[in-house]
Design an enzyme around this catalytic site. Structure first.
Site, PDB file in Angstrom:
ATOM      1  CE  LYS A 177     -40.767 -32.492  43.286  1.00  0.00           C
ATOM      2  NZ  LYS A 177     -41.474 -32.282  42.276  1.00  0.00           N
ATOM      3  CG  ASP A 208     -37.556 -28.802  41.985  1.00  0.00           C
ATOM      4  OD1 ASP A 208     -36.597 -28.022  42.192  1.00  0.00           O
ATOM      5  OD2 ASP A 208     -38.203 -28.564  41.258  1.00  0.00           O
TER       6      ASP A 208
END
Length: 520
Positions: free
Chosen positions: A266, A285
């Site tokens: 991420k 996320d």
């Protein structure tokens, strides 16, 4: 300070919305003072504001001929000058805010490809992907691990105050630029950052700064940038063919970033999107995973949890919908999912209606309508208790989409109706009737038996008994006892000295006979 006078660019709110773009989780160092956004960038304090038709910008440069006062005696002097030919602030603003692409056209393309985007995008117009410095993006998103936007912004401010260069003051407030990686590579940095509240991120920042400044060549991060979106002042170059997993340059940059401390998939995608210019990077996320489950049917089968395979599948799905700028379109949906902007998705309706003939009744509609009435319950009174059969008034709340016209008071039937009077037929001579020896307790009533119903029932049975009344001293024959053994309980202990069974005289009592039997 040398301050350049305000200049303007023709940019509408549909093409750029500063209030959304600068606080949706891309950059964490902008501060808003009244109607102006300020940040120290590239050795200057950049000020931005806008109206419905134009973007206004101004730059304040430090005066290197004079030492900056720390702290300032009052409001530091600032000389306002006209824009010079060698001032690159306009080019910096154009590059940093990514004003090249036509945002209206992009929104139309994304809306045609995705019905969910078409539904939410009109309320979030003007969101642009910033073209930030790669090192600033890397530091900011290492701090974003298990964090929120407000706390990340506080960490970035502390980092700049303690390690960044002071650029100048605006109204007595100091502004610091980002510290370079070489400054954060000192051995004392990790322990100091822990004292400042960075937690385990302090170790990641120190080790990453060491790798970037000492183990890689100078400019290593910028070499991972999309050649089609180079740093300010350089000409764009072709970036390669788009693939389902992104262009080759994006995949290379993503893999290289994963070698740094505190950088997972991420964070690597955030740096690629916001710091290196790879528009197809899709950071997944918690928010984006919830969006994928809610709106794009992820979360089932082999993609029931956010594994590495699921992470890649979500990114590939969005890239198939939106193409090379999938990360940009994804950021619009990400912003729509943030609580700070959730009020834009709620239609506010407020209508107040007051009934003139009944001033004590008000019908108010605020998305959900509440109608207040009164409910009266009448309970039977027990003559042997303190219940007087009062009327009990209780408020009742109804939720109706369209409120009807109601009277001031509503009367409802009792939830525990009294038992209907029972007509008892006379039993044949010599027959007996059994009454429960253990009637329900008044505190634990069985369904259908409100408080006092047992006593009322027995009293009615006593009052409507046949003319041949029960006499306490009447003898009970052995035939009666044999036919109904419980008769002995009602007759009392037997007197064996006489030829017949007689009852022992009972003590006087005013209580109703409850739990016994009568001989009819």
């Amino acid at each position: 300070m040398r301050t350049i006078a305000w200049s303007k660019l023709p940019v509408s709110l549909t093409e750029l919305c500063l209030d959304t773009t600068l606080r949706c989780g891309q950059s964490f160092r902008w501060r808003k003072v009244e109607d102006t956004w300020l940040c120290a960038l590239y050795g200057r304090i950049l000020s931005l504001r806008q109206d419905s038709t134009h973007l206004y910008y101004r730059a304040s440069f430090p005066d290197y001929n004079h030492e900056l006062p720390i702290p300032p005696a009052s409001s530091p002097s600032s000389t306002i000058i006209s824009q010079s030919e060698d001032d690159d602030t306009e080019a910096l603003v154009h590059h940093y805010l990514n004003l090249g692409p036509n945002l209206t056209t992009l929104y139309e393309q994304w809306s045609k490809a995705d019905a969910n985007f078409k539904k939410k995008a009109p309320k979030f117009a003007g969101i642009r992907i910033l073209q930030q410095d790669a090192w600033e993006a890397l530091v900011g998103f290492i701090c974003s691990s298990n964090n929120n936007i407000i706390r990340i912004s506080q960490m970035m401010e502390k980092l700049c105050i303690h390690y960044g260069p002071l650029v100048g003051y605006i109204d007595t407030k100091p502004y610091y630029d980002m510290p370079p990686a070489s400054v954060l590579a000192d051995l004392k940095v990790e322990s100091h950052l822990r004292q400042l509240g960075f937690g385990y991120r302090a170790k990641y920042l120190y080790r990453t700064a060491t790798l970037v400044s000492m183990e890689h060549e100078q400019g290593w991060l910028d070499n991972l940038r999309n050649p089609g979106k180079p740093v300010v002042g350089k000409q764009p170059l072709p970036a390669g063919e788009m693939q389902p997993g992104g262009r080759e340059g994006y995949r290379t940059a993503h893999e290289q970033l994963l070698n740094l401390q505190g950088v997972g998939p991420k964070v690597a995608d955030c740096v690629c999107l916001f710091g290196l210019g790879w528009g197809e990077a899709v950071p997944v996320d918690t928010h984006v995973w919830q969006i994928a489950q809610r709106d794009y049917k992820f979360g089932k089968g082999r993609h029931s949890s956010l594994t590495k395979a699921t992470y890649d599948a979500v990114g590939n799905h969005f890239r198939s919908l939106w193409g090379e700028e999938a990360g940009w379109a994804h950021s619009v949906l990400f912003t729509a999912d943030l609580k700070a902007f959730s009020e834009r998705l709620v239609t506010k309706v407020e209508v107040i209606q007051v009934k003139e003939e009944k001033p004590d009744v008000e019908i108010a509609t605020r998305l959900k309508t509440e109608v207040v009435a009164e409910k009266k319950i009448k309970r039977e009174a027990d003559s042997n208790s303190n219940e007087l059969g009062n009327l009990i008034t209780l408020p009742v709340i109804f939720a109706l989409p369209n409120p009807p016209t109601l009277p001031a008071k509503l009367t409802f039937p009792s939830p525990h109706p009294s038992p209907a009077p029972t007509t008892h037929k006379r039993k044949p001579e010599g027959k007996t009737e059994h009454i429960a020896l253990n009637p329900p307790s008044p505190t634990k009533r069985s369904p259908g038996h409100p408080k006092g119903s047992i006593k009322i029932f027995l009293r009615e049975r006593v009052e409507k008994a046949p003319k041949k009344e029960f006499h306490p001293r009447k003898a009970v024959t052995q035939n009666d006892t044999a036919r109904n053994p419980l008769a002995a309980l009602a007759a009392g202990p037997a007197d064996h000295t006489s030829g017949a069974m007689k009852r022992r005289p009972e003590r006087p009592s005013t209580a109703t006979a409850c739990g016994s039997q009568r001989i009819l």
